[in-house]
Write a protein that holds these residues in place. Structure first.
Motif, PDB file in Angstrom:
ATOM      1  N   TRP A  67      -5.340 -10.145  21.739  1.00 31.69           N
ATOM      2  CA  TRP A  67      -4.313 -10.626  20.414  1.00 31.69           C
ATOM      3  C   TRP A  67      -2.831 -11.518  20.514  1.00 31.69           C
ATOM      4  O   TRP A  67      -2.246 -12.007  20.208  1.00 31.69           O
ATOM      5  N   VAL A  68      -2.600 -11.958  22.058  1.00 28.64           N
ATOM      6  CA  VAL A  68      -1.620 -12.089  22.034  1.00 28.64           C
ATOM      7  C   VAL A  68      -1.232 -13.291  22.094  1.00 28.64           C
ATOM      8  O   VAL A  68      -0.759 -14.512  21.725  1.00 28.64           O
ATOM      9  N   ARG A  69      -2.721 -14.515  23.057  1.00 27.36           N
ATOM     10  CA  ARG A  69      -3.078 -15.762  22.330  1.00 27.36           C
ATOM     11  C   ARG A  69      -3.306 -16.217  20.826  1.00 27.36           C
ATOM     12  O   ARG A  69      -3.752 -17.361  20.775  1.00 27.36           O
ATOM     13  N   ASP A  70      -3.912 -15.899  19.900  1.00 30.54           N
ATOM     14  CA  ASP A  70      -4.579 -15.040  18.528  1.00 30.54           C
ATOM     15  C   ASP A  70      -3.280 -15.774  17.611  1.00 30.54           C
ATOM     16  O   ASP A  70      -2.972 -13.787  18.038  1.00 30.54           O
ATOM     17  N   PRO A  71      -3.256 -16.343  16.776  1.00 26.39           N
ATOM     18  CA  PRO A  71      -2.283 -16.077  15.927  1.00 26.39           C
ATOM     19  C   PRO A  71      -2.128 -15.352  14.084  1.00 26.39           C
ATOM     20  O   PRO A  71      -1.399 -15.207  13.754  1.00 26.39           O
ATOM     21  N   PHE A  72      -3.042 -15.164  14.483  1.00 27.77           N
ATOM     22  CA  PHE A  72      -4.131 -14.713  13.084  1.00 27.77           C
ATOM     23  C   PHE A  72      -3.744 -12.323  13.049  1.00 27.77           C
ATOM     24  O   PHE A  72      -3.870 -11.569  12.941  1.00 27.77           O
ATOM     25  N   VAL A  73      -4.746 -12.020  14.650  1.00 25.50           N
ATOM     26  CA  VAL A  73      -4.346 -11.048  14.873  1.00 25.50           C
ATOM     27  C   VAL A  73      -3.004  -9.539  14.161  1.00 25.50           C
ATOM     28  O   VAL A  73      -3.348  -8.830  13.600  1.00 25.50           O
ATOM     29  N   ALA A  74      -1.629  -9.450  14.894  1.00 27.49           N
ATOM     30  CA  ALA A  74      -0.608  -9.132  14.121  1.00 27.49           C
ATOM     31  C   ALA A  74      -0.639  -9.205  12.736  1.00 27.49           C
ATOM     32  O   ALA A  74      -0.457  -8.730  12.499  1.00 27.49           O
ATOM     33  N   PRO A  75      -0.734 -10.652  12.356  1.00 26.75           N
ATOM     34  CA  PRO A  75      -0.634 -11.260  10.754  1.00 26.75           C
ATOM     35  C   PRO A  75      -1.545 -10.025  10.244  1.00 26.75           C
ATOM     36  O   PRO A  75      -0.760  -9.218   8.959  1.00 26.75           O
ATOM     37  N   VAL A  76      -2.589  -9.687  10.442  1.00 27.89           N
ATOM     38  CA  VAL A  76      -3.548  -9.134   9.700  1.00 27.89           C
ATOM     39  C   VAL A  76      -3.531  -7.781   9.969  1.00 27.89           C
ATOM     40  O   VAL A  76      -3.482  -6.679   9.054  1.00 27.89           O
ATOM     41  N   CYS A  77      -3.219  -7.286  10.907  1.00 22.84           N
ATOM     42  CA  CYS A  77      -2.669  -5.838  10.920  1.00 22.84           C
ATOM     43  C   CYS A  77      -1.258  -5.175  10.266  1.00 22.84           C
ATOM     44  O   CYS A  77      -1.395  -4.480   9.488  1.00 22.84           O
ATOM     45  N   LEU A  78      -0.520  -6.687  10.274  1.00 21.26           N
ATOM     46  CA  LEU A  78       0.560  -6.450   9.033  1.00 21.26           C
ATOM     47  C   LEU A  78       0.131  -6.354   7.841  1.00 21.26           C
ATOM     48  O   LEU A  78       0.833  -5.614   6.827  1.00 21.26           O
ATOM     49  N   ALA A  79      -0.570  -7.004   7.295  1.00 21.30           N
ATOM     50  CA  ALA A  79      -1.366  -7.321   5.970  1.00 21.30           C
ATOM     51  C   ALA A  79      -1.720  -5.768   5.781  1.00 21.30           C
ATOM     52  O   ALA A  79      -1.445  -4.667   4.192  1.00 21.30           O
ATOM     53  N   VAL A  80      -2.906  -5.227   6.624  1.00 20.37           N
ATOM     54  CA  VAL A  80      -3.344  -4.424   6.007  1.00 20.37           C
ATOM     55  C   VAL A  80      -2.578  -2.524   6.113  1.00 20.37           C
ATOM     56  O   VAL A  80      -2.209  -1.896   5.187  1.00 20.37           O
ATOM     57  N   ALA A  81      -1.867  -3.006   7.349  1.00 26.87           N
ATOM     58  CA  ALA A  81      -0.319  -2.006   7.136  1.00 26.87           C
ATOM     59  C   ALA A  81       0.631  -1.727   5.358  1.00 26.87           C
ATOM     60  O   ALA A  81       1.082  -0.710   5.140  1.00 26.87           O
ATOM     61  N   LEU A  82       0.643  -3.538   4.693  1.00 29.86           N
ATOM     62  CA  LEU A  82       1.458  -3.285   3.441  1.00 29.86           C
ATOM     63  C   LEU A  82       0.252  -2.599   2.887  1.00 29.86           C
ATOM     64  O   LEU A  82       0.867  -2.059   1.860  1.00 29.86           O
ATOM     65  N   LEU A  83      -0.649  -3.291   2.774  1.00 31.81           N
ATOM     66  CA  LEU A  83      -1.803  -2.241   1.910  1.00 31.81           C
ATOM     67  C   LEU A  83      -1.752  -1.060   1.729  1.00 31.81           C
ATOM     68  O   LEU A  83      -2.050  -0.272   0.782  1.00 31.81           O
ATOM     69  N   ALA A  84      -1.650  -0.063   3.411  1.00 34.47           N
ATOM     70  CA  ALA A  84      -1.647   0.819   3.221  1.00 34.47           C
ATOM     71  C   ALA A  84      -0.315   1.321   2.940  1.00 34.47           C
ATOM     72  O   ALA A  84      -0.662   2.939   2.214  1.00 34.47           O
ATOM     73  N   TRP A  85       0.588   0.842   2.362  1.00 40.52           N
ATOM     74  CA  TRP A  85       1.794   1.305   2.019  1.00 40.52           C
ATOM     75  C   TRP A  85       1.773   0.761   1.100  1.00 40.52           C
ATOM     76  O   TRP A  85       2.490   2.601   0.060  1.00 40.52           O
ATOM     77  N   PHE A  86       1.950   0.446   0.124  1.00 41.48           N
ATOM     78  CA  PHE A  86       1.755   0.312  -1.119  1.00 41.48           C
ATOM     79  C   PHE A  86       0.704   0.542  -2.417  1.00 41.48           C
ATOM     80  O   PHE A  86       0.680   0.845  -3.094  1.00 41.48           O
ATOM     81  N   THR A  87      -0.326   1.125  -1.268  1.00 42.54           N
ATOM     82  CA  THR A  87      -1.552   1.846  -2.450  1.00 42.54           C
ATOM     83  C   THR A  87      -1.455   3.426  -2.234  1.00 42.54           C
ATOM     84  O   THR A  87      -1.110   3.965  -1.223  1.00 42.54           O
ATOM     85  N   PRO A  88      -1.128   4.240  -3.412  1.00 43.06           N
ATOM     86  CA  PRO A  88      -1.670   5.266  -3.668  1.00 43.06           C
ATOM     87  C   PRO A  88      -2.568   6.202  -2.348  1.00 43.06           C
ATOM     88  O   PRO A  88      -3.439   5.366  -2.638  1.00 43.06           O
ATOM     89  N   VAL A  89      -2.059   7.179  -1.719  1.00 37.14           N
ATOM     90  CA  VAL A  89      -2.599   7.691  -0.842  1.00 37.14           C
ATOM     91  C   VAL A  89      -4.141   8.919  -1.639  1.00 37.14           C
ATOM     92  O   VAL A  89      -4.913   8.686  -0.666  1.00 37.14           O
ATOM     93  N   ARG A  90      -3.924   8.833  -2.395  1.00 35.06           N
ATOM     94  CA  ARG A  90      -5.150   9.053  -3.110  1.00 35.06           C
ATOM     95  C   ARG A  90      -6.676   8.462  -3.234  1.00 35.06           C
ATOM     96  O   ARG A  90      -7.440   8.858  -3.305  1.00 35.06           O
ATOM     97  N   TRP A  91      -5.968   7.061  -2.573  1.00 30.55           N
ATOM     98  CA  TRP A  91      -6.956   6.273  -3.445  1.00 30.55           C
ATOM     99  C   TRP A  91      -8.123   6.245  -2.016  1.00 30.55           C
ATOM    100  O   TRP A  91      -9.169   5.884  -1.482  1.00 30.55           O
ATOM    101  N   TRP A  92      -7.610   6.756  -0.869  1.00 34.84           N
ATOM    102  CA  TRP A  92      -8.236   7.079   0.881  1.00 34.84           C
ATOM    103  C   TRP A  92      -8.207   8.110   1.037  1.00 34.84           C
ATOM    104  O   TRP A  92      -8.773   8.426   2.360  1.00 34.84           O
ATOM    105  N   GLN A  93      -8.052   9.365   0.276  1.00 31.86           N
ATOM    106  CA  GLN A  93      -8.366  10.759   1.092  1.00 31.86           C
ATOM    107  C   GLN A  93      -9.963  11.132   1.265  1.00 31.86           C
ATOM    108  O   GLN A  93     -10.904  10.238   0.036  1.00 31.86           O
ATOM    109  N   GLY A  94     -10.409  12.052   0.906  1.00 32.11           N
ATOM    110  CA  GLY A  94     -11.475  12.675   1.050  1.00 32.11           C
ATOM    111  C   GLY A  94     -12.646  11.987   2.720  1.00 32.11           C
ATOM    112  O   GLY A  94     -11.550  11.672   3.647  1.00 32.11           O
ATOM    113  N   ARG A  95     -13.483  11.274   2.788  1.00 34.56           N
ATOM    114  CA  ARG A  95     -14.354  10.686   3.489  1.00 34.56           C
ATOM    115  C   ARG A  95     -13.976   9.668   4.043  1.00 34.56           C
ATOM    116  O   ARG A  95     -14.953   8.960   4.831  1.00 34.56           O
TER     117      ARG A  95
END
Length: 210
Positions: A67-95
């Motif tokens: 991931w240090v040499r790949d330009p996409f890994v860190a942005p993908v993780c950031l995008a996923v973090a944004l998804l988790a941040w801006f979506t309601p927690v109830r969407w991800w509850q349960g199993r």
């Protein structure tokens, strides 16, 4: 001791690696979001969980940390973090979080094994590298979050990663293409982990001193 030789080209397309990273990063981000952490913490959990297993694998097999040499890994993780941040927690509850983790485990265990073998690692150590790739990120996530590790639960977990890794190693040894091998390994590993989640399947526990 066998010499580990860098491959001329990746054994699998980078998109397969990104898929595993994104799924694992999502489990880390959601874990932090459910604990009502700041966005910085959510992003840190996403990156740490997404790349933890692959980082240790690369250090052990002598490969450049991916991931240090790949330009996409860190942005993908950031995008996923944004998804988790801006979506309601109830969407991800349960199993759902467990199922996402199961997918990441299967995808990444197979991928880690195939990458290790592409770098000249023998099949059995490569299987260990696959299990490391699939399990370490989730372990680090749980430890940092102060939650009981998935390893301490009764359901099959490492066993599912080991199955995916074994299928991947066997497929390559039999001459199947890396892409087909990865797809079968990920499917089998996910099926076993999914069955463990659904039916609470587990291995017998040690009886202790009694």
């Amino acid at each position: 001791m066998p010499t580990i030789i860098p491959p001329d080209s990746p054994a699998l397309p980078a998109a397969f690696d990104i898929l595993g990273i994104a799924v694992f990063a999502l489990t880390g981000a959601l874990s932090a979001a459910q604990m009502r952490q700041t966005f910085v913490t959510v992003a840190f959990f996403a990156l740490m969980t997404g790349v933890g297993g692959g980082t240790l694998r690369d250090l052990l097999i002598g490969a450049p940390v991916f991931w240090v040499r790949d330009p996409f890994v860190a942005p993908v993780c950031l995008a996923v973090a944004l998804l988790a941040w801006f979506t309601p927690v109830r969407w991800w509850q349960g199993r759902l979080l467990e199922w996402a983790d199961a997918l990441g485990l299967a995808v990444y265990s197979g991928f880690g094994t195939i990458k290790a073998m592409a770098w000249g690692v023998p099949p059995v150590p490569a299987m260990v590298m696959g299990v490391v790739t699939g399990c370490v990120g989730g372990i680090v996530r749980d430890v940092v979050a102060g939650q009981p590790s998935i390893l301490m639960r009764p359901e099959l977990y490492v066993t599912a990663g080991a199955l995916a890794a074994a299928v991947a190693a066997a497929g390559l040894a039999m001459g199947f293409s890396p892409a087909l091998t990865w797809a079968v390994a990920a499917t089998v590993g996910f099926a076993l982990r999914g069955a463990a989640i659904h039916w609470s399947l587990g291995l017998p526990a040690h009886e202790g001193a009694d």
